[in-house]
Design a protein around this motif. Structure first.
Motif, mmCIF file in Angstrom:
data_model
loop_
_atom_site.group_PDB
_atom_site.id
_atom_site.type_symbol
_atom_site.label_atom_id
_atom_site.label_comp_id
_atom_site.label_asym_id
_atom_site.label_seq_id
_atom_site.Cartn_x
_atom_site.Cartn_y
_atom_site.Cartn_z
ATOM 1 N N GLY A 17 0.815 -1.206 0.000
ATOM 2 C CA GLY A 17 0.000 0.000 0.000
ATOM 3 C C GLY A 17 0.846 1.253 0.000
ATOM 4 O O GLY A 17 0.540 2.227 -0.694
ATOM 5 N N ALA A 18 1.918 1.236 0.787
ATOM 6 C CA ALA A 18 2.820 2.393 0.835
ATOM 7 C C ALA A 18 3.456 2.636 -0.528
ATOM 8 O O ALA A 18 3.573 3.782 -0.983
ATOM 9 N N THR A 19 3.858 1.564 -1.202
ATOM 10 C CA THR A 19 4.480 1.689 -2.524
ATOM 11 C C THR A 19 3.517 2.302 -3.532
ATOM 12 O O THR A 19 3.890 3.172 -4.328
ATOM 13 N N LEU A 20 2.269 1.864 -3.501
ATOM 14 C CA LEU A 20 1.266 2.415 -4.414
ATOM 15 C C LEU A 20 1.037 3.895 -4.136
ATOM 16 O O LEU A 20 0.969 4.720 -5.064
ATOM 17 N N SER A 21 0.934 4.255 -2.867
ATOM 18 C CA SER A 21 0.748 5.665 -2.518
ATOM 19 C C SER A 21 1.930 6.504 -2.970
ATOM 20 O O SER A 21 1.767 7.586 -3.555
ATOM 21 N N GLN A 22 3.137 6.016 -2.736
ATOM 22 C CA GLN A 22 4.337 6.755 -3.107
ATOM 23 C C GLN A 22 4.536 6.813 -4.621
ATOM 24 O O GLN A 22 5.355 7.588 -5.110
ATOM 25 N N SER A 23 3.777 5.993 -5.335
ATOM 26 C CA SER A 23 3.826 6.027 -6.809
ATOM 27 C C SER A 23 2.761 6.948 -7.393
ATOM 28 O O SER A 23 2.587 6.998 -8.612
ATOM 29 N N GLY A 24 2.037 7.663 -6.542
ATOM 30 C CA GLY A 24 1.072 8.657 -7.011
ATOM 31 C C GLY A 24 -0.368 8.204 -7.039
ATOM 32 O O GLY A 24 -1.240 8.926 -7.541
ATOM 33 N N TYR A 25 -0.667 7.014 -6.490
ATOM 34 C CA TYR A 25 -2.039 6.515 -6.497
ATOM 35 C C TYR A 25 -2.792 6.963 -5.241
ATOM 36 O O TYR A 25 -2.214 7.067 -4.157
ATOM 37 N N GLU A 26 -4.081 7.200 -5.412
ATOM 38 C CA GLU A 26 -4.987 7.331 -4.281
ATOM 39 C C GLU A 26 -5.385 5.909 -3.898
ATOM 40 O O GLU A 26 -6.010 5.203 -4.689
ATOM 41 N N VAL A 27 -5.002 5.486 -2.698
ATOM 42 C CA VAL A 27 -5.110 4.081 -2.321
ATOM 43 C C VAL A 27 -6.299 3.855 -1.395
ATOM 44 O O VAL A 27 -6.410 4.495 -0.347
ATOM 45 N N THR A 28 -7.165 2.931 -1.782
ATOM 46 C CA THR A 28 -8.284 2.517 -0.933
ATOM 47 C C THR A 28 -7.990 1.122 -0.404
ATOM 48 O O THR A 28 -7.914 0.155 -1.168
ATOM 49 N N PHE A 29 -7.784 1.021 0.910
ATOM 50 C CA PHE A 29 -7.578 -0.273 1.554
ATOM 51 C C PHE A 29 -8.935 -0.918 1.832
ATOM 52 O O PHE A 29 -9.886 -0.232 2.218
ATOM 53 N N ILE A 30 -8.997 -2.223 1.647
ATOM 54 C CA ILE A 30 -10.212 -2.970 1.992
ATOM 55 C C ILE A 30 -9.843 -3.989 3.051
ATOM 56 O O ILE A 30 -8.959 -4.827 2.837
ATOM 57 N N ASP A 31 -10.508 -3.893 4.204
ATOM 58 C CA ASP A 31 -10.197 -4.791 5.308
ATOM 59 C C ASP A 31 -11.448 -4.920 6.182
ATOM 60 O O ASP A 31 -12.370 -4.104 6.064
ATOM 61 N N VAL A 32 -11.457 -5.927 7.027
ATOM 62 C CA VAL A 32 -12.603 -6.095 7.921
ATOM 63 C C VAL A 32 -12.265 -5.720 9.356
ATOM 64 O O VAL A 32 -13.128 -5.804 10.231
ATOM 65 N N ALA A 33 -11.022 -5.307 9.597
ATOM 66 C CA ALA A 33 -10.636 -4.837 10.927
ATOM 67 C C ALA A 33 -11.118 -3.388 11.070
ATOM 68 O O ALA A 33 -10.524 -2.466 10.515
ATOM 69 N N GLU A 34 -12.198 -3.203 11.810
ATOM 70 C CA GLU A 34 -12.842 -1.900 11.861
ATOM 71 C C GLU A 34 -11.939 -0.808 12.423
ATOM 72 O O GLU A 34 -12.017 0.351 11.997
ATOM 73 N N THR A 35 -11.057 -1.153 13.355
ATOM 74 C CA THR A 35 -10.164 -0.131 13.910
ATOM 75 C C THR A 35 -9.210 0.401 12.847
ATOM 76 O O THR A 35 -8.936 1.604 12.793
ATOM 77 N N ILE A 60 5.453 9.583 6.250
ATOM 78 C CA ILE A 60 3.998 9.558 6.327
ATOM 79 C C ILE A 60 3.443 9.139 4.969
ATOM 80 O O ILE A 60 3.757 9.753 3.946
ATOM 81 N N ILE A 61 2.638 8.075 4.970
ATOM 82 C CA ILE A 61 1.983 7.605 3.751
ATOM 83 C C ILE A 61 0.643 8.336 3.651
ATOM 84 O O ILE A 61 -0.215 8.200 4.541
ATOM 85 N N GLN A 62 0.477 9.087 2.570
ATOM 86 C CA GLN A 62 -0.691 9.947 2.443
ATOM 87 C C GLN A 62 -1.600 9.494 1.300
ATOM 88 O O GLN A 62 -1.311 8.530 0.596
ATOM 89 N N ASN A 63 -2.714 10.206 1.174
ATOM 90 C CA ASN A 63 -3.659 9.977 0.085
ATOM 91 C C ASN A 63 -4.245 8.567 0.125
ATOM 92 O O ASN A 63 -4.294 7.868 -0.884
ATOM 93 N N VAL A 64 -4.660 8.169 1.347
ATOM 94 C CA VAL A 64 -5.217 6.834 1.529
ATOM 95 C C VAL A 64 -6.570 6.928 2.231
ATOM 96 O O VAL A 64 -6.878 7.916 2.901
ATOM 97 N N THR A 65 -7.370 5.902 2.049
ATOM 98 C CA THR A 65 -8.631 5.752 2.776
ATOM 99 C C THR A 65 -8.917 4.266 2.885
ATOM 100 O O THR A 65 -8.043 3.441 2.575
ATOM 101 N N ALA A 66 -10.112 3.904 3.334
ATOM 102 C CA ALA A 66 -10.413 2.483 3.519
ATOM 103 C C ALA A 66 -11.900 2.213 3.416
ATOM 104 O O ALA A 66 -12.735 3.107 3.592
ATOM 105 N N ILE A 67 -12.222 0.956 3.119
ATOM 106 C CA ILE A 67 -13.596 0.445 3.076
ATOM 107 C C ILE A 67 -13.627 -0.837 3.876
ATOM 108 O O ILE A 67 -12.697 -1.649 3.808
ATOM 109 N N ASN A 68 -14.677 -1.024 4.638
ATOM 110 C CA ASN A 68 -14.847 -2.301 5.324
ATOM 111 C C ASN A 68 -15.266 -3.356 4.301
ATOM 112 O O ASN A 68 -16.238 -3.160 3.555
ATOM 113 N N GLY A 69 -14.546 -4.468 4.265
ATOM 114 C CA GLY A 69 -14.826 -5.512 3.286
ATOM 115 C C GLY A 69 -16.203 -6.130 3.427
ATOM 116 O O GLY A 69 -16.681 -6.801 2.505
ATOM 117 N N ASN A 70 -16.853 -5.918 4.573
ATOM 118 C CA ASN A 70 -18.215 -6.411 4.734
ATOM 119 C C ASN A 70 -19.232 -5.560 3.975
ATOM 120 O O ASN A 70 -20.387 -5.972 3.813
#
Length: 403
Positions: A17-35, A60-70
């Motif tokens: 994820g860090a590599t994608l962000s540092q390559s200029g992507y807006e990164v959306t993580f998908i995980d089920v760990a709500e915290t 600092i890894i920037q330009n990221v967000t997340a979605i709950n996989g559920n």
């Protein structure tokens, strides 16, 4: 540019994820760990700390967000709209994310979206083939044809070491990930559909099987042997184990045997592989990672599988005319740990059972015979120096027989 990173664990945040962000992507993580999801949604960033025995550097890894996989709808929408995707959820979890992947692909196809390349960062042999079977089981015949034309399943070799994060490593921020600086990402060049994306430190290579085997049979194998010998001899950390000259000798020679076998099988000059071994041995000494023999040697049953790092490396060596003396010694250590964790009696007969049932080797197989010979050293409680001497003598003997 948008990227979807399926998984939000330490290796994901600390590398892919860090590599994608540092390559200029807006990164959306998908995980089920709500915290994790909530923290990424609120902060839109997280800290990574590059650590070494000489200190550390925070980024600092920037330009990221997340979605709950559920949230199946939001997940499918993200997959439908992204430019690149990667998975790093663990081999056992892959099957659970397939329905969301299929839903996302269907949305994408309905909109006439561009081809999608999915970089598969799973610790699993032939991960691309495994995931393809899972996906196609849920597709219609027509959709399978579309899949073949528009979806690239790209295997990757994950070399960065990311240990379990202690509270000290988190240093007041539960999202902080401490990692080593090494960050190259070899990927299967031939698997991409369309233009290969420009991602920092990504190394497209072909034939890719060499890189998969190099990671498993040199890096993972050497790391595991270090853990089993170190743990048996009372070392807590990997750096303490590799600091012992006898353990270093055994690990290094096991890696050299694998390197020679890989060189012969794939036609890669041995001198091109040797610097990688030198680099790895230096990285094993990284005290700041705090990587333990307990963690690295975990799940010994999997590591003793017929195609995995110990048995697979040993069989490759034999296939190429190299007797894997030091690898067999490491495999004996894995058996000793496996039996100990299973509360089974430490006997030669039990070791034979492990080899037969887990490693799929009969006791008369040359590799099994070598492993059983060295298993006796663990039963006797040999020191690393005694194990080294036994292994060296065996290596001289088999070399003389070959000559």
């Amino acid at each position: 540019m948008k990227a979807v990173m399926y998984g939000g664990g330490n290796i994901v945040r600390g590398f892919i994820g860090a590599t994608l962000s540092q390559s200029g992507y807006e990164v959306t993580f998908i995980d089920v760990a709500e915290t994790v999801v909530k923290a990424l949604q609120e902060n839109r960033s997280y800290p990574v700390r590059y650590v070494s025995s000489n200190g550390y550097e925070d980024v600092i890894i920037q330009n990221v967000t997340a979605i709950n996989g559920n949230d199946a709808e939001a997940t499918a929408e993200a997959i439908a709209e992204c430019d690149i995707m990667a998975t790093a959820v663990g081999a056992r979890i892959l099957k659970f994310i397939v329905p969301n992947l299929v839903a996302g692909l269907r949305k994408r196809w309905a909109r006439g979206g561009e081809p999608l390349n999915i970089i598969i960062c799973e610790n699993l042999m032939d991960a691309n083939k495994v995931l393809e079977v899972m996906l196609k089981e849920q597709l219609t015949e027509e959709e399978r044809d579309t899949f073949d034309e528009t979806v690239g399943l790209v295997e990757a070799s994950i070399g960065r070491m990311v240990p379990i994060q202690t509270e000290e490593m988190k240093d007041g921020d539960p999202m902080r990930v401490c990692v080593e600086r090494y960050g190259f990402l070899p990927v299967d060049q031939s698997a991409f559909k369309g233009k290969i994306p420009n991602i920092s430190n990504m190394v497209p290579s072909t034939p890719f099987d060499f890189y998969i085997k190099r990671k498993l049979y040199v890096h993972n194998m050497g790391h595991a042997i270090c853990a089993y010998l170190g743990g048996f001899n009372g070392r807590k950390y990997i750096w303490q184990a590799i600091d012992n000259p006898d353990i270093l000798h055994i690990v290094q020679n096991a890696m050299l045997d694998s390197a020679a076998a890989l060189s012969k099988k794939y036609g890669v000059p041995l001198n091109d592989i040797l610097p990688h071994i030198t680099d790895l041995l230096g990285r094993f000494r990284n005290q700041a990672l705090g990587d333990t023999c307990q963690r690295v040697g975990g799940d010994p049953a999997r590591k003793l599988g017929p195609d995995d790092r110990l048995i697979g490396a040993g069989l490759l060596c034999l296939e190429q005319g190299i007797t894997p003396v030091y690898t067999a010694l490491g495999a004996a250590g894995a058996i000793y740990r496996y039996l100990g964790e299973a509360n089974e009696e430490q006997t030669a007969e039990q070791a034979k059972t492990v080899l037969r049932e887990i490693s799929q080797l009969s006791e008369i197989h040359p590799l099994a015979q070598l492993i059983l010979e060295f298993y006796a050293a663990f039963l006797h409680g040999d020191t690393p120096a005694q194990m080294r001497q036994t292994a060296d003598e065996e290596k001289v003997k088999v070399t003389q027989n070959i000559v």
